[in-house]
Enzyme design. Structure first.
Site, PDB file in Angstrom:
ATOM      1  N   ARG A   1      -0.914  14.882 -16.629  1.00  0.00           N
ATOM      2  CA  ARG A   1      -0.880  13.511 -16.107  1.00  0.00           C
ATOM      3  C   ARG A   1      -1.979  12.682 -16.763  1.00  0.00           C
ATOM      4  O   ARG A   1      -1.747  11.529 -17.156  1.00  0.00           O
ATOM      5  CB  ARG A   1      -1.077  13.543 -14.587  1.00  0.00           C
ATOM      6  CG  ARG A   1      -0.787  12.247 -13.914  1.00  0.00           C
ATOM      7  CD  ARG A   1      -0.937  12.336 -12.410  1.00  0.00           C
ATOM      8  NE  ARG A   1      -0.246  11.219 -11.786  1.00  0.00           N
ATOM      9  CZ  ARG A   1      -0.274  10.945 -10.491  1.00  0.00           C
ATOM     10  NH1 ARG A   1      -0.945  11.699  -9.664  1.00  0.00           N
ATOM     11  NH2 ARG A   1       0.369   9.912 -10.013  1.00  0.00           N
TER      12      ARG A   1
ATOM     13  N   ASP B   1      -5.791  -3.563  -8.315  1.00  0.00           N
ATOM     14  CA  ASP B   1      -6.746  -2.505  -7.938  1.00  0.00           C
ATOM     15  C   ASP B   1      -7.892  -2.418  -8.960  1.00  0.00           C
ATOM     16  O   ASP B   1      -9.061  -2.312  -8.589  1.00  0.00           O
ATOM     17  CB  ASP B   1      -6.045  -1.137  -7.894  1.00  0.00           C
ATOM     18  CG  ASP B   1      -5.469  -0.815  -6.522  1.00  0.00           C
ATOM     19  OD1 ASP B   1      -6.078  -1.200  -5.512  1.00  0.00           O
ATOM     20  OD2 ASP B   1      -4.414  -0.150  -6.468  1.00  0.00           O
TER      21      ASP B   1
ATOM     22  N   ASN C   1       0.458  -3.743  -6.325  1.00  0.00           N
ATOM     23  CA  ASN C   1      -0.173  -3.702  -5.002  1.00  0.00           C
ATOM     24  C   ASN C   1      -0.203  -5.083  -4.361  1.00  0.00           C
ATOM     25  O   ASN C   1      -0.786  -5.249  -3.295  1.00  0.00           O
ATOM     26  CB  ASN C   1      -1.559  -3.046  -5.039  1.00  0.00           C
ATOM     27  CG  ASN C   1      -2.633  -3.928  -5.641  1.00  0.00           C
ATOM     28  OD1 ASN C   1      -2.347  -4.875  -6.370  1.00  0.00           O
ATOM     29  ND2 ASN C   1      -3.882  -3.612  -5.345  1.00  0.00           N
TER      30      ASN C   1
ATOM     31  N   GLY D   1      -4.080   9.027 -11.094  1.00  0.00           N
ATOM     32  CA  GLY D   1      -2.978   8.578 -10.236  1.00  0.00           C
ATOM     33  C   GLY D   1      -2.914   7.063 -10.227  1.00  0.00           C
ATOM     34  O   GLY D   1      -3.381   6.393 -11.160  1.00  0.00           O
ATOM     35  N   GLY D   2      -2.355   6.505  -9.146  1.00  0.00           N
ATOM     36  CA  GLY D   2      -2.152   5.058  -9.076  1.00  0.00           C
ATOM     37  C   GLY D   2      -3.434   4.265  -9.282  1.00  0.00           C
ATOM     38  O   GLY D   2      -3.487   3.355 -10.123  1.00  0.00           O
TER      39      GLY D   2
ATOM     40  N   THR E   1       0.835  -1.194   0.000  1.00  0.00           N
ATOM     41  CA  THR E   1       0.000   0.000   0.000  1.00  0.00           C
ATOM     42  C   THR E   1       0.875   1.252   0.000  1.00  0.00           C
ATOM     43  O   THR E   1       2.103   1.172  -0.136  1.00  0.00           O
ATOM     44  CB  THR E   1      -1.023  -0.061   1.169  1.00  0.00           C
ATOM     45  OG1 THR E   1      -1.929   1.034   1.025  1.00  0.00           O
ATOM     46  CG2 THR E   1      -0.360   0.008   2.543  1.00  0.00           C
TER      47      THR E   1
ATOM     48  N   GLY F   1      -9.379  11.137 -12.137  1.00  0.00           N
ATOM     49  CA  GLY F   1      -8.193  10.786 -11.347  1.00  0.00           C
ATOM     50  C   GLY F   1      -7.309   9.846 -12.138  1.00  0.00           C
ATOM     51  O   GLY F   1      -7.729   8.731 -12.486  1.00  0.00           O
TER      52      GLY F   1
ATOM     53  N   LYS G   1       3.731   1.535  -3.770  1.00  0.00           N
ATOM     54  CA  LYS G   1       3.251   0.799  -4.946  1.00  0.00           C
ATOM     55  C   LYS G   1       4.136   1.031  -6.181  1.00  0.00           C
ATOM     56  O   LYS G   1       4.387   0.111  -6.949  1.00  0.00           O
ATOM     57  CB  LYS G   1       1.817   1.212  -5.272  1.00  0.00           C
ATOM     58  CG  LYS G   1       0.787   0.762  -4.247  1.00  0.00           C
ATOM     59  CD  LYS G   1      -0.601   1.183  -4.696  1.00  0.00           C
ATOM     60  CE  LYS G   1      -1.655   0.702  -3.741  1.00  0.00           C
ATOM     61  NZ  LYS G   1      -3.012   0.978  -4.232  1.00  0.00           N
TER      62      LYS G   1
ATOM     63  N   GLY H   1     -16.312   2.838  -1.989  1.00  0.00           N
ATOM     64  CA  GLY H   1     -14.901   2.439  -1.860  1.00  0.00           C
ATOM     65  C   GLY H   1     -14.729   1.129  -1.098  1.00  0.00           C
ATOM     66  O   GLY H   1     -13.961   0.257  -1.536  1.00  0.00           O
TER      67      GLY H   1
HETATM   68  P1  NAD Z   1      -2.773   9.524  -6.341  1.00  0.00           P
HETATM   69  O1  NAD Z   1      -2.307  10.663  -5.498  1.00  0.00           O
HETATM   70  O2  NAD Z   1      -1.790   8.638  -7.028  1.00  0.00           O
HETATM   71  O3  NAD Z   1      -3.768  10.093  -7.480  1.00  0.00           O
HETATM   72  C1  NAD Z   1      -4.825  10.968  -7.234  1.00  0.00           C
HETATM   73  C2  NAD Z   1      -5.065  11.787  -8.497  1.00  0.00           C
HETATM   74  O4  NAD Z   1      -6.263  12.557  -8.315  1.00  0.00           O
HETATM   75  C3  NAD Z   1      -3.953  12.799  -8.822  1.00  0.00           C
HETATM   76  O5  NAD Z   1      -3.517  12.610 -10.151  1.00  0.00           O
HETATM   77  C4  NAD Z   1      -4.622  14.164  -8.613  1.00  0.00           C
HETATM   78  O6  NAD Z   1      -4.133  15.168  -9.501  1.00  0.00           O
HETATM   79  C5  NAD Z   1      -6.071  13.822  -8.913  1.00  0.00           C
HETATM   80  N1  NAD Z   1      -7.028  14.774  -8.339  1.00  0.00           N
HETATM   81  C6  NAD Z   1      -7.057  15.247  -7.077  1.00  0.00           C
HETATM   82  N2  NAD Z   1      -8.125  16.082  -6.930  1.00  0.00           N
HETATM   83  C7  NAD Z   1      -8.769  16.106  -8.109  1.00  0.00           C
HETATM   84  C8  NAD Z   1      -9.950  16.752  -8.595  1.00  0.00           C
HETATM   85  N3  NAD Z   1     -10.666  17.581  -7.796  1.00  0.00           N
HETATM   86  N4  NAD Z   1     -10.323  16.561  -9.882  1.00  0.00           N
HETATM   87  C9  NAD Z   1      -9.601  15.749 -10.680  1.00  0.00           C
HETATM   88  N5  NAD Z   1      -8.479  15.104 -10.291  1.00  0.00           N
HETATM   89  C10 NAD Z   1      -8.078  15.288  -9.026  1.00  0.00           C
HETATM   90  O7  NAD Z   1      -3.735   8.679  -5.382  1.00  0.00           O
HETATM   91  P2  NAD Z   1      -4.156   7.142  -5.560  1.00  0.00           P
HETATM   92  O8  NAD Z   1      -3.104   6.262  -5.017  1.00  0.00           O
HETATM   93  O9  NAD Z   1      -4.618   6.946  -6.966  1.00  0.00           O
HETATM   94  O10 NAD Z   1      -5.385   7.035  -4.545  1.00  0.00           O
HETATM   95  C11 NAD Z   1      -6.609   7.717  -4.801  1.00  0.00           C
HETATM   96  C12 NAD Z   1      -7.624   7.320  -3.740  1.00  0.00           C
HETATM   97  O11 NAD Z   1      -7.956   5.937  -3.864  1.00  0.00           O
HETATM   98  C13 NAD Z   1      -7.164   7.495  -2.292  1.00  0.00           C
HETATM   99  O12 NAD Z   1      -8.178   8.187  -1.599  1.00  0.00           O
HETATM  100  C14 NAD Z   1      -7.033   6.075  -1.776  1.00  0.00           C
HETATM  101  O13 NAD Z   1      -7.321   6.002  -0.399  1.00  0.00           O
HETATM  102  C15 NAD Z   1      -8.111   5.379  -2.567  1.00  0.00           C
HETATM  103  N6  NAD Z   1      -7.952   3.910  -2.699  1.00  0.00           N
HETATM  104  C16 NAD Z   1      -9.061   3.136  -2.552  1.00  0.00           C
HETATM  105  C17 NAD Z   1      -8.976   1.757  -2.711  1.00  0.00           C
HETATM  106  C18 NAD Z   1     -10.194   0.916  -2.508  1.00  0.00           C
HETATM  107  O14 NAD Z   1     -10.071  -0.330  -2.539  1.00  0.00           O
HETATM  108  N7  NAD Z   1     -11.356   1.492  -2.355  1.00  0.00           N
HETATM  109  C19 NAD Z   1      -7.752   1.141  -3.054  1.00  0.00           C
HETATM  110  C20 NAD Z   1      -6.633   1.962  -3.197  1.00  0.00           C
HETATM  111  C21 NAD Z   1      -6.747   3.350  -3.016  1.00  0.00           C
END
Ligand code: NAD
Length: 269
Positions: A161, A108, A92, A134-135, A67, A132, A71, A247
């Site tokens: 991105r 994921d 992950n 990100g990861g 986590t 979003g 990752k 989530g």
């Molecule tokens: P990250 O930081 O890698 O990516 C987040 C992305 O969101 C970034 O690119 C950022 O620029 C973008 N962002 C932020 N605010 C924004 C907005 N208002 N509009 C558009 N884009 C926006 O984060 P991550 O690792 O991808 O994690 C994201 C979320 O997923 C976290 O809250 C994490 O807790 C959650 N998560 C949930 C699970 C699950 O099983 N439910 C699993 C893993 C992670």
């Protein structure tokens, strides 16, 4: 009860006290009479490489869930990656093979899709918006492409991105329509928040209210945020008659994928 014979899996990250996986995995191991246990490991970054090296010789450890924040950094330290983990540049979950080799995957996106299918979402031929890049957003987007969506739109506040992810996915899935532009939600069968927006009860929304008014009531609206369970985004979608996916539903659905990669439970656990 951890005995001398108990085989271990771990979840590694830093901090680690907030994770739910040990409770979920250990309850499953107990209910199914397995001599297995999950431990939570908080490793400081400077010691990550030596920890990974120690894993190769850790004979009674079957694997690790990975986590935040490791990752991405771990993807370059393993012996082999699945094609999707290699494409995403993140893992992950790690399996430790009997010879000590470490095999990484990223499930994921599979967990997200498993939960979505349980809500009746059929990815093949559908149109999806992932907010979003990100990861987690990248992993969800990759799995949607793998399962044959017709159109995928990726949005992010960090536009370069989002564009870079779309470009990368187009190179893996050249036949799909993958882009970054949209001006309404009405044609999307799936709208997913893959940002942390809404986490911790801030009341913030990942999309503006005027756009949310264009949601189709036949859409599945999903959030990756785990706390609160019902985010303001999901509340609005529910109010418009959409099906919603939380989530925690994604996290629970993913447990079998994580356990199956480590070889300790079936994929549909
Ligand atoms: P990250 O930081 O890698 O990516 C987040 C992305 O969101 C970034 O690119 C950022 O620029 C973008 N962002 C932020 N605010 C924004 C907005 N208002 N509009 C558009 N884009 C926006 O984060 P991550 O690792 O991808 O994690 C994201 C979320 O997923 C976290 O809250 C994490 O807790 C959650 N998560 C949930 C699970 C699950 O099983 N439910 C699993 C893993 C992670």
């Amino acid at each position: 009860m951890i005995r001398g014979s108990t085989e271990l899996v771990a979840i590694i990250g830093s901090p680690i006290a907030q994770v739910k996986s040990p409770g979920n995995f250990n309850a499953w191991f107990t209910e199914h009479g397995q001599d297995l246990a999950m431990i939570a490991v908080d490793i400081a970054e400077p010691h990550l490489a030596s920890f990974i090296q120690a894993l190769r010789g850790w004979n009674n450890l079957r694997g690790c869930v990975v986590t935040v924040p490791y990752k991405q950094v771990l993807a370059s330290q393993l012996d082999q990656l699945s094609p999707r983990a290699a494409a995403l540049g993140s893992v992950n979950v790690i399996r430790r093979d009997a010879d000590g080799r470490l095999q990484g995957d990223n499930v994921d996106g599979e967990g997200f899709l498993k939960a979505a299918r349980a809500h009746g979402f059929q990815p093949a031929g559908s149109r999806a918006l992932v907010v979003g890049s990100g990861g987690v957003g990248a992993a969800i987007a990759y799995s949607l492409c793998e399962s044959g969506v017709r159109q995928l739109v990726i949005a992010d506040l960090d536009q370069p991105r989002a564009e870079a992810l779309a470009e990368r996915l187009r190179s893996h899935f050249p036949l799909l329509e993958i882009g970054n532009r949209y001006d309404s939600l009405e044609h999307f069968d799936l709208v997913a928040n893959a940002t942390p927006v809404g986490m911790g009860g801030t009341g913030e929304m990942p999309l503006p209210g005027v756009l949310l008014e264009t949601l189709s009531p036949t859409a599945l609206v999903a959030d990756v945020v785990t706390s609160p369970v019902l985010t303001p985004f999901l509340e609005v979608a529910q109010g418009m008659g959409c099906r919603i996916q939380t989530g925690p539903e994604m996290a629970r659905a993913q447990m079998g994928n994580l356990g199956a990669h480590m070889g300790v439970m079936p994929v549909d656990a």
